[in-house]
Design a protein around this motif. Structure first.
Motif, PDB file in Angstrom:
ATOM      1  N   MET A   1       0.868  -1.109   0.008  1.00  0.00           N
ATOM      2  CA  MET A   1       0.020   0.190   0.246  1.00  0.00           C
ATOM      3  C   MET A   1       0.823   1.261   0.097  1.00  0.00           C
ATOM      4  O   MET A   1       1.982   1.237   0.586  1.00  0.00           O
ATOM      5  CB  MET A   1      -0.979   0.030   1.321  1.00  0.00           C
ATOM      6  CG  MET A   1      -1.972  -1.236   1.238  1.00  0.00           C
ATOM      7  SD  MET A   1      -2.940  -1.288   2.453  1.00  0.00           S
ATOM      8  CE  MET A   1      -3.804   0.365   2.613  1.00  0.00           C
ATOM      9  N   SER A   2       0.513   2.319  -0.507  1.00  0.00           N
ATOM     10  CA  SER A   2       1.314   3.708  -0.908  1.00  0.00           C
ATOM     11  C   SER A   2       0.876   4.418   0.204  1.00  0.00           C
ATOM     12  O   SER A   2       1.554   5.673   0.278  1.00  0.00           O
ATOM     13  CB  SER A   2       1.082   3.858  -2.084  1.00  0.00           C
ATOM     14  OG  SER A   2      -0.117   4.363  -2.540  1.00  0.00           O
ATOM     15  N   ARG A   3      -0.199   4.325   0.898  1.00  0.00           N
ATOM     16  CA  ARG A   3      -0.573   5.344   1.812  1.00  0.00           C
ATOM     17  C   ARG A   3      -0.973   4.626   3.334  1.00  0.00           C
ATOM     18  O   ARG A   3      -1.393   3.500   3.106  1.00  0.00           O
ATOM     19  CB  ARG A   3      -1.477   6.261   1.290  1.00  0.00           C
ATOM     20  CG  ARG A   3      -2.849   5.767   1.191  1.00  0.00           C
ATOM     21  CD  ARG A   3      -4.147   6.631   0.812  1.00  0.00           C
ATOM     22  NE  ARG A   3      -5.185   6.079   0.517  1.00  0.00           N
ATOM     23  CZ  ARG A   3      -6.115   5.702   1.406  1.00  0.00           C
ATOM     24  NH1 ARG A   3      -5.999   5.753   2.878  1.00  0.00           N
ATOM     25  NH2 ARG A   3      -7.416   4.967   1.135  1.00  0.00           N
ATOM     26  N   GLU A   4      -1.091   5.523   4.344  1.00  0.00           N
ATOM     27  CA  GLU A   4      -1.433   5.005   5.630  1.00  0.00           C
ATOM     28  C   GLU A   4      -3.096   4.826   5.724  1.00  0.00           C
ATOM     29  O   GLU A   4      -3.807   5.372   4.898  1.00  0.00           O
ATOM     30  CB  GLU A   4      -1.231   5.912   6.589  1.00  0.00           C
ATOM     31  CG  GLU A   4       0.315   5.972   7.019  1.00  0.00           C
ATOM     32  CD  GLU A   4       0.717   6.735   8.359  1.00  0.00           C
ATOM     33  OE1 GLU A   4      -0.186   6.658   9.192  1.00  0.00           O
ATOM     34  OE2 GLU A   4       1.803   7.215   8.274  1.00  0.00           O
ATOM     35  N   VAL A   5      -3.387   3.636   6.350  1.00  0.00           N
ATOM     36  CA  VAL A   5      -4.875   3.512   6.485  1.00  0.00           C
ATOM     37  C   VAL A   5      -5.169   4.473   7.496  1.00  0.00           C
ATOM     38  O   VAL A   5      -4.962   4.696   8.616  1.00  0.00           O
ATOM     39  CB  VAL A   5      -4.970   2.103   7.001  1.00  0.00           C
ATOM     40  CG1 VAL A   5      -6.470   1.884   7.344  1.00  0.00           C
ATOM     41  CG2 VAL A   5      -4.504   0.969   6.008  1.00  0.00           C
ATOM     42  N   THR A   6      -6.537   5.213   7.192  1.00  0.00           N
ATOM     43  CA  THR A   6      -6.898   6.281   8.016  1.00  0.00           C
ATOM     44  C   THR A   6      -7.876   5.579   9.270  1.00  0.00           C
ATOM     45  O   THR A   6      -8.232   4.482   9.243  1.00  0.00           O
ATOM     46  CB  THR A   6      -7.782   7.324   7.257  1.00  0.00           C
ATOM     47  OG1 THR A   6      -8.801   6.684   6.904  1.00  0.00           O
ATOM     48  CG2 THR A   6      -7.019   7.921   6.299  1.00  0.00           C
ATOM     49  N   ASN A   7      -7.955   6.617  10.334  1.00  0.00           N
ATOM     50  CA  ASN A   7      -8.699   6.034  11.482  1.00  0.00           C
ATOM     51  C   ASN A   7     -10.248   5.823  10.929  1.00  0.00           C
ATOM     52  O   ASN A   7     -10.729   5.013  11.212  1.00  0.00           O
ATOM     53  CB  ASN A   7      -8.837   6.979  12.607  1.00  0.00           C
ATOM     54  CG  ASN A   7      -7.449   7.378  13.034  1.00  0.00           C
ATOM     55  OD1 ASN A   7      -6.474   6.395  12.722  1.00  0.00           O
ATOM     56  ND2 ASN A   7      -7.519   7.965  14.133  1.00  0.00           N
ATOM     57  N   ASP A   8     -10.581   6.616  10.222  1.00  0.00           N
ATOM     58  CA  ASP A   8     -12.139   6.593   9.495  1.00  0.00           C
ATOM     59  C   ASP A   8     -12.374   5.323   8.638  1.00  0.00           C
ATOM     60  O   ASP A   8     -13.317   4.731   8.840  1.00  0.00           O
ATOM     61  CB  ASP A   8     -12.529   7.755   8.712  1.00  0.00           C
ATOM     62  CG  ASP A   8     -12.437   9.098   9.707  1.00  0.00           C
ATOM     63  OD1 ASP A   8     -12.869   8.731  10.660  1.00  0.00           O
ATOM     64  OD2 ASP A   8     -12.474  10.221   8.936  1.00  0.00           O
TER      65      ASP A   8
END
Length: 95
Positions: A1-8
């Motif tokens: 994955m190229s970005r962080e997983v968000t809290n939402d």
């Protein structure tokens, strides 16, 4: 994955699970996490984000109970059974 997983995204994944599916080995189904989100939500988010940062998954989260449920009376072959896999809810959220 190229970005962080968000809290939402983590919360949305948790709340999208069917609340009353069979619980995993830890005994907690999605209903528990939804009803207690105000208490456990931050810990759930931290645990899942830690997995995505480190790539390491606690063996307790990866535990699954496999059950063979007979589809017919007096089953005699494997096709006479339905396989049910009871995974931990946090594992389902990660997946």
């Amino acid at each position: 994955m190229s970005r962080e997983v968000t809290n939402d995204e983590i919360r949305e994944a948790c709340f999208s699970l069917h609340p009353n599916k069979a619980p995993g080995p830890d005994g907690f189904n999605a209903h528990f996490f939804k009803k207690t989100w105000h208490i456990v939500g931050d810990d759930v988010i931290n645990a899942i984000q830690e997995f995505f940062h480190s790539g390491l998954l606690l063996k307790e989260l990866n535990a699954t109970i496999l059950a063979l449920v007979p589809k017919v009376p007096n089953p005699s072959k494997m096709t006479d059974f339905r396989l049910i896999a009871c995974c931990n809810t946090l594992y389902k959220v990660i997946a």
